[in-house]
Design a protein around this motif. Structure first.
Motif, PDB file in Angstrom:
ATOM      1  N   THR A  24       0.847  -1.197   0.000  1.00 34.42           N
ATOM      2  CA  THR A  24       0.000   0.000   0.000  1.00 34.42           C
ATOM      3  C   THR A  24       0.876   1.238   0.000  1.00 34.42           C
ATOM      4  OG1 THR A  24      -1.742   1.188   1.186  1.00 34.42           O
ATOM      5  CG2 THR A  24      -0.162  -0.041   2.529  1.00 34.42           C
ATOM      6  N   SER A  25       0.465   2.225  -0.759  1.00 41.56           N
ATOM      7  CA  SER A  25       1.244   3.464  -0.800  1.00 41.56           C
ATOM      8  C   SER A  25       0.927   4.364   0.391  1.00 41.56           C
ATOM      9  CB  SER A  25       0.973   4.224  -2.100  1.00 41.56           C
ATOM     10  OG  SER A  25      -0.405   4.564  -2.190  1.00 41.56           O
ATOM     11  N   THR A  26      -0.289   4.253   0.921  1.00 38.79           N
ATOM     12  CA  THR A  26      -0.683   5.151   1.999  1.00 38.79           C
ATOM     13  C   THR A  26      -1.516   4.405   3.039  1.00 38.79           C
ATOM     14  OG1 THR A  26      -1.560   7.372   2.441  1.00 38.79           O
ATOM     15  CG2 THR A  26      -2.843   5.960   0.953  1.00 38.79           C
ATOM     16  N   PHE A  27      -1.772   5.066   4.165  1.00 34.69           N
ATOM     17  CA  PHE A  27      -2.505   4.463   5.280  1.00 34.69           C
ATOM     18  C   PHE A  27      -3.621   5.414   5.718  1.00 34.69           C
ATOM     19  CE2 PHE A  27       1.710   2.746   5.139  1.00 34.69           C
ATOM     20  CZ  PHE A  27       1.553   1.396   5.386  1.00 34.69           C
ATOM     21  N   THR A  28      -4.701   4.845   6.206  1.00 37.93           N
ATOM     22  CA  THR A  28      -5.867   5.654   6.554  1.00 37.93           C
ATOM     23  C   THR A  28      -5.834   6.089   8.011  1.00 37.93           C
ATOM     24  OG1 THR A  28      -7.174   3.699   7.129  1.00 37.93           O
ATOM     25  CG2 THR A  28      -7.234   4.433   4.832  1.00 37.93           C
ATOM     26  N   PHE A  29      -6.651   7.096   8.320  1.00 34.51           N
ATOM     27  CA  PHE A  29      -6.802   7.604   9.681  1.00 34.51           C
ATOM     28  C   PHE A  29      -8.264   7.441  10.104  1.00 34.51           C
ATOM     29  CE2 PHE A  29      -3.820  10.635   7.490  1.00 34.51           C
ATOM     30  CZ  PHE A  29      -2.661   9.992   7.908  1.00 34.51           C
ATOM     31  N   ASP A  30      -8.469   7.168  11.387  1.00 38.09           N
ATOM     32  CA  ASP A  30      -9.835   7.038  11.896  1.00 38.09           C
ATOM     33  C   ASP A  30     -10.526   8.387  12.021  1.00 38.09           C
ATOM     34  OD1 ASP A  30      -9.532   4.285  12.089  1.00 38.09           O
ATOM     35  OD2 ASP A  30      -8.840   4.370  14.175  1.00 38.09           O
TER      36      ASP A  30
END
Length: 407
Positions: free
Chosen positions: A34-40
């Motif tokens: 994955t190139s990026t990660f999510t935030f809650d």
């Protein structure tokens, strides 16, 4: 790192030291492609960017698969070592897209305009070009000397108030010169100078520079750590954790030389057999060196494990085994070397080293072709020098191929 009891061997460390990554209880470290990660929430994103909350943001900044590889390498370099107050040594590693990238992060985070770096003659060609060709463009001075002469080194230190870093490559490519890490570190510390070590040829299994006072270590993980020639990579390891998390990390992030998760995964798999591979590599290399030393067509053999090696005492002091790379000169020089390389049937004609198969190359026209001929000869890299990374084939097959090619 996983919560394990103390390990008794590096083989166990290499297999079990990876970070616990998966809530799904994956047996092996997953590839986080994955190139990026999510935030809650917006707040969580702000907290991660500010550093107030740990977590991943973007794979150039960090990735779980990359973290796992970093933790294994740090654990290997720190195995059974303690810090100045007797606690287990803590190290921080940054995994890069290549050894050259790791080296660039190291030098560019440690050195500024008007600083000076000191190193030695026999260096990997890419390191030589970077230190003596690239850095001076940015007013970073570079000196060269025989670092086995400690009196000469101290004279240089005393005459060079801008000297900030002494860089060692030991064993050095391709002449297998070996430098006394402990003695150089003791001298450097008297003058508040940092010592960096390229540990690519040895790996942590054969040599642990932090044991002898080194400040930073880097590897081309492409070589023995991966061990199979399946990916390019590099790592910078430091014991100044604060520096590694700030100045070194920011340089690493801004230069953009981050490893890919897939390459990190391949590296993790390769390191699991490091101990077994290095034992077999070194056993084969000693047999090859002895064979070449006794062959009438060979003029000179450079292997750290031979009693005739000028640095044999240093090797015995700081290395578990003398390594798997050697170089040699044929009596017929360049033309003899060409004929020898062309007649090989099993050994592979290729640059690089540290793979399971035996690789043979010609440094003057390959790995060190960027050096001036005068500089190459000062380092002992003649036009007829052959470099050999001894692989894991049956030793009788290796010797038979060499014998046929030398006939």
């Amino acid at each position: 790192m996983n919560n394990h009891p103390p390990f008794t061997s590096m083989g166990s460390v290499a297999i079990h030291a990876a970070h616990a990554l998966s809530a799904a209880h994956a047996h092996l470290t997953p590839i986080f492609a994955t190139s990026t990660f999510t935030f809650d929430s917006a707040g969580q994103g702000m907290a991660r960017f500010s550093g107030n909350e740990p977590g991943y943001i973007y794979s150039r900044f960090g990735n779980p698969t990359i973290t796992a590889a970093e933790e294994v390498i740090a654990a290997l370099e720190a195995f059974n070592l303690t810090d100045d107050v007797g606690n287990p040594l803590q190290l921080k590693a940054l995994l890069h897209a290549s050894g050259q990238s790791a080296m660039a992060t190291m030098f560019l985070s440690l050195l500024s305009a008007d600083d000076t770096v000191l190193s030695h003659y026999s260096l990997y060609g890419g390191t030589h070009e970077f230190v003596y060709g690239f850095l001076p463009q940015y007013n970073i001075n570079a000196l060269i000397a025989d670092l086995r002469d400690l009196n000469a080194v101290e004279n240089i230190i005393q005459q060079t108030p801008t000297l900030k870093v002494i860089h060692l490559e030991t064993p050095a490519n391709p002449m297998m010169q070996c430098f006394d890490i402990e003695s150089i570190c003791k001298l450097a510390k008297q003058y508040n100078i940092l010592v960096t070590v390229d540990n690519t040829f040895a790996t942590p299994y054969l040599q642990q520079p932090f044991k002898y006072g080194a400040d930073f270590v880097f590897h081309s993980t492409t070589k023995f750590l991966n061990g199979h020639g399946t990916s390019i990579g590099g790592v910078l390891v430091g014991k100044d954790i604060s520096f590694m998390r700030t100045k070194a990390y920011n340089t690493y992030k801004l230069l953009g030389g981050t490893s890919s998760p897939f390459d990190a995964y391949l590296l993790i798999q390769g390191m699991k057999t490091l101990e077994l591979r290095m034992e077999a590599h070194c056993s084969n290399a000693m047999r090859v060196a002895q064979f070449l030393q006794d062959h009438p067509a060979v003029a000179q053999v450079n292997y750290a494990g031979l009693p005739s090696h000028p640095d044999a005492a240093t090797v015995q002091k700081q290395m578990r085994l003398p390594g798997a790379v050697l170089s040699f000169e044929l009596k017929e020089g360049l033309e003899g070397g060409k004929r020898f390389i062309d007649k090989l049937n099993m050994c592979v004609r290729a640059v690089s080293l540290g793979t399971v198969d035996t690789l043979i190359s010609h440094p003057a026209s390959m790995s060190h072709s960027g050096m001036l001929r005068e500089d190459r000869y000062k380092a002992g890299i003649t036009d007829g020098l052959i470099r050999m990374s001894v692989g894991l084939e049956n030793i009788n097959d290796i010797l038979q191929d060499l014998s046929n090619a030398l006939a």
